[in-house]
Design an enzyme around this catalytic site. Structure first.
Site, PDB file in Angstrom:
ATOM      1  N   THR B  66      -1.915   3.712   3.676  1.00 19.04           N
ATOM      2  CA  THR B  66      -3.024   4.668   3.430  1.00 19.04           C
ATOM      3  C   THR B  66      -3.424   5.126   4.648  1.00 19.04           C
ATOM      4  OG1 THR B  66      -3.420   3.048   1.337  1.00 19.04           O
ATOM      5  CG2 THR B  66      -5.063   4.583   2.260  1.00 19.04           C
ATOM      6  N   LYS B  93     -18.463 -10.186  14.740  1.00 19.71           N
ATOM      7  CA  LYS B  93     -19.059 -10.708  15.896  1.00 19.71           C
ATOM      8  C   LYS B  93     -20.425 -10.143  16.118  1.00 19.71           C
ATOM      9  CE  LYS B  93     -15.085 -11.116  18.517  1.00 19.71           C
ATOM     10  NZ  LYS B  93     -13.880 -10.456  19.566  1.00 19.71           N
ATOM     11  N   ARG B 115     -11.936   1.848   4.347  1.00 21.15           N
ATOM     12  CA  ARG B 115     -11.288   0.841   3.501  1.00 21.15           C
ATOM     13  C   ARG B 115     -12.130  -0.430   3.753  1.00 21.15           C
ATOM     14  NH1 ARG B 115      -5.351  -0.557   2.077  1.00 21.15           N
ATOM     15  NH2 ARG B 115      -5.665   0.782   0.703  1.00 21.15           N
ATOM     16  N   HIS B 143      -9.828   2.522  -5.835  1.00 22.41           N
ATOM     17  CA  HIS B 143      -8.940   3.274  -4.708  1.00 22.41           C
ATOM     18  C   HIS B 143      -8.713   4.596  -5.402  1.00 22.41           C
ATOM     19  CE1 HIS B 143      -6.468   3.712  -1.588  1.00 22.41           C
ATOM     20  NE2 HIS B 143      -5.342   2.939  -1.599  1.00 22.41           N
TER      21      HIS B 143
END
Lengths: 420, 319
Positions: B66, B93, B115, B143
């Site tokens: 993709t 983080k 995504r 999607h």
């Protein structure tokens, strides 16, 4: 030092024990209710408050919170909070229980619930007797249930032997692991990991059966499904020693509130189908569900403004407990007397607390409120540690006018000036 | 060689889901994509209408095809394409997703392709940025470009979508591809079937417009199109299905099983395939019936159409 006498005149006195609402006055002396009735005279030096016909009730007892949030409690008319053991660190040691009990002083009675197991891990029993001696009023499994049935059985036996009520979270641990919603059209559409609503009934059925086996008192802190309600109702009909609570979102919202991935509607347990919601309201009205609790769980916007499944569950509900409960009253689904009993007398009785009654010699923990005053919930202006609520923007009714704890005035609104 | 440059403006700022698109919106995307197929087949594949625009592909979850497809689509249109490929763990983080969104936005991209492993995450970012956002897959939710490329593939092979019997087979519960396809195929009037073992069938799939089948042969009977879904191999851990062996025996698409479908059945797979798990190699490689590589080609065309349509308003604003 004892506060001066306090006379509240021209009130409607709501006695949750008798289930009555009658006009009258109330006198406080030496931190206790000294007299109730019509035409009480003000003693020398007493402060006098004209209640202007508003409702005077015991100050609220919130039977389930995750944070001892003093500002939210005061705004919500709450003088007592039962604190769940899910703290950092968990309340699994007598020293921690003692410390938790002092958290609210002097504005709030914090009544800790001891962690059932060490670190709330569900394996080894915590020192329950020592924590009881340190002030724990019950023992709780926290945000999750105890997965191991043998541990749960021993917990009920052991806690029951101490006369402690076991507060057991009603969700089957394995079924709800990794899920964030209730199985249904909404979760399917949104693509959210979901568990069947029956996860609640499975947990309640197990715990009721184990409690029956041991004769131990059981409290289910959050009943949210029709099937859960039916199990509690049947157990009560069989005269089992069980009580139950629910929270306002389960009475007012369904999983339709998740639309658009509204993470402020991510709660634990998750919101259910609308038929479940209706069953919960009916059960609260008929007393099958004894208590209404806030499950107050303030979270920063950083924790809530996340993709739905990654957002922290929970809502800050303490300041809204009374107005949201009153919205059920205004909709005609619940009587005012029943609502007030669910947030005062019922938890006081179950956990052996001194407040929650409007009778001579009861502690002077009092709440005067206007059940009709309208206002709008604004999450960024909600008093307390955080304003994470799924009710942002909702119009509600019910305003706290006066809150008294141990004879001391904690809050009084300008509408009810204090003289003397 | 270029596609239609004049057409109705696309009435959506972002492409976050198929749900919420009208039939007309879907047809517009497919029609424009159709024209881009030809561009891709020329030796010179450039159109350059996005020259000077910055396209950020922010992939918070691993992807090969993709990401590659969006990158090629953007480059063929002349955009400056930048890829941010970050595993969830490194982003975790300390920085919240919204901070990441604000950081991306401050780079002034003209379109962001995202995504993310969490359902709803792409919509959350879209609220915080000033440019169009294309959902390249969010959790189990949707999607949309995959469903569009599937539809384009079917339409080119079959000449229509309306009235076709389309069987979507496999791990539907965890599949965003299936959800987007349910919405799209229902909007275009196909007869959609959801074929899965009961453990991998979402609750209330009928309300997404699909008829559920838990036996492969019944679900395949007379099907014009069979879409196979990838079975994640970690599904064996959670007791969703017993083994790849049993899964292939019961839900794997074999020659024998495919005989239940229509004689001119079209076989599709969003990739990457697990050969011998959900599909037999002989079926996957059957050039008569398998459209699997064609799907990949259509993917670039569909993504070019999406990038072009969604940036049209911005391009019109420029002097």
């Amino acid at each position: 030092m004892t506060p001066p006498d306090l006379l509240v005149t021209n009130a409607r006195l709501l006695d949750p024990e008798a289930g009555t609402l009658v006009a009258g006055d109330l006198l406080v002396r030496e931190r206790r209710i000294a007299a109730l009735g019509p035409g009480l005279a003000a003693p020398e030096g007493a402060r006098v408050i004209d209640a202007r016909g508003h409702v005077l009730a015991p100050a609220l007892i919130d039977s389930c919170v995750f944070r001892a949030d003093i500002a939210a409690a005061t705004a919500g008319g709450i003088a007592t909070m039962l604190l769940m053991p899910d703290q950092t660190p968990p309340l699994d040691d007598p020293a921690l229980v003692e410390r938790a009990e002092r958290l609210g002083k002097p504005r709030l009675w914090v009544r800790p619930l001891a962690a059932a197991t060490r670190r709330l891990e569900g394996r080894e029993l915590a020192d329950l007797a020592l924590m009881q001696a340190a002030g724990a009023v019950g023992v709780a499994t926290g945000r999750g249930s105890i997965a191991d049935t043998a541990v749960m059985l021993r917990l009920l036996r052991y806690a029951g032997g101490l006369g402690l009520v076991t507060v057991s979270h009603p969700e089957d641990a394995a079924l709800v692991a990794g899920t964030v919603a209730t199985e249904g059209d909404m979760a399917t559409r949104l693509g959210l990991p979901a568990a069947p609503a029956a996860a609640e009934a499975l947990a309640i059925a197990r715990d009721l059966r184990l409690a029956a086996l041991t004769g131990a008192p059981l409290h289910i802190p959050c009943v949210t499904t029709a099937e859960g309600v039916a199990l509690v109702r049947a157990a009560k009909a069989a005269e089992q020693d069980v009580t139950a609570a629910t929270a306002p979102p389960y009475c007012l919202l369904s999983d339709a509130a998740l639309a658009g991935y509204r993470s402020f509607a991510r709660l634990s347990p998750p919101l259910r189908a609308d038929a479940d919601r209706r069953a919960v309201v009916a059960a609260l009205a008929d007393g099958t569900i004894d208590m209404l609790a806030s499950r107050h769980d303030p979270r920063s916007s950083d924790e809530k403004r996340q993709p739905f499944a990654e957002a922290a569950p929970g809502d800050a509900g303490a300041a809204l407990l009374l107005p949201l409960g009153l919205s059920l009253v205004h909709q005609g689904l619940l009587s005012l007397e029943r609502l007030v009993a669910a947030v005062t007398l019922a938890p006081a009785r179950r956990f052996g607390l001194p407040g929650g009654r409007l009778q001579p010699d009861a502690p002077a923990d009092l709440l005067l409120f206007d059940p009709d005053a309208p206002w709008r919930v604004e999450s960024d202006r909600l008093p307390g540690l955080a304003g994470n609520t799924p009710f942002d923007g909702l119009g509600v009714q019910g305003r706290v006018l006066l809150l008294v704890k141990g004879g001391e005035i904690l809050h009084s609104a300008p509408e009810v000036p204090c003289h003397g | 060689m270029a596609s239609a440059t004049v057409s109705a403006p696309f009435p959506h700022r972002h492409l976050l889901a198929i749900e919420g698109l009208s039939r007309a919106d879907i047809l517009q995307l497919l029609d424009e994509a159709e024209a881009w197929v030809e561009t891709g087949r020329h030796a010179r594949k450039h159109d350059d209408r996005l020259a000077g625009l910055t396209q950020v592909n922010a992939f918070f979850e691993a992807s090969t095809r993709t990401l590659l497809s969006f990158e090629i689509a953007g480059k063929r249109l002349g955009a400056d394409v930048v890829n941010l490929v970050a595993s969830q763990s490194s982003l975790k983080k300390g920085e919240t997703l919204l901070d990441t969104a604000l950081t991306l936005n401050a780079m002034r991209p003209d379109v962001i392709v995202i995504r993310h492993e969490s359902s709803g995450a792409v919509a959350l970012i879209a609220e915080k940025v000033d440019c169009p956002v294309i959902n390249a897959g969010d959790g189990r939710h949707e999607h949309p470009t995959q469903a569009l490329l599937d539809a384009l593939t079917i339409r080119r092979r079959k000449g229509r979508i309306e009235g076709l019997k389309v069987a979507i087979c496999g791990d539907i519960l965890h599949s965003r591809v299936a959800r987007s396809n349910f919405h799209l195929l229902a909007a275009l009037g196909a007869e959609v079937r959801a074929v899965a073992p009961p453990t991998l069938m979402p609750h209330g799939v009928e309300r997404l417009g699909a008829r559920p089948f838990t036996r492969m042969d019944e679900g395949l009977a007379g099907a014009d199109v069979v879409m196979m879904l990838r079975l994640q191999l970690e599904r064996m851990d959670g007791a969703w299905v017993p083994s790849t062996r049993e899964y292939f025996a019961t839900f794997g698409l074999t020659e024998a099983r495919l005989a239940h479908a229509a004689p001119d059945v079209l076989v599709m797979h969003p990739g990457p395939m697990n050969r011998g798990v959900e599909i037999a190699s002989s079926v996957a490689d059957d050039i008569q019936r398998s459209a699997i590589t064609e799907q990949v080609e259509m993917g670039v065309a569909v993504r070019m159409a999406c990038l072009d349509l969604l940036t049209r308003a911005r391009r019109a604003e420029r002097p």
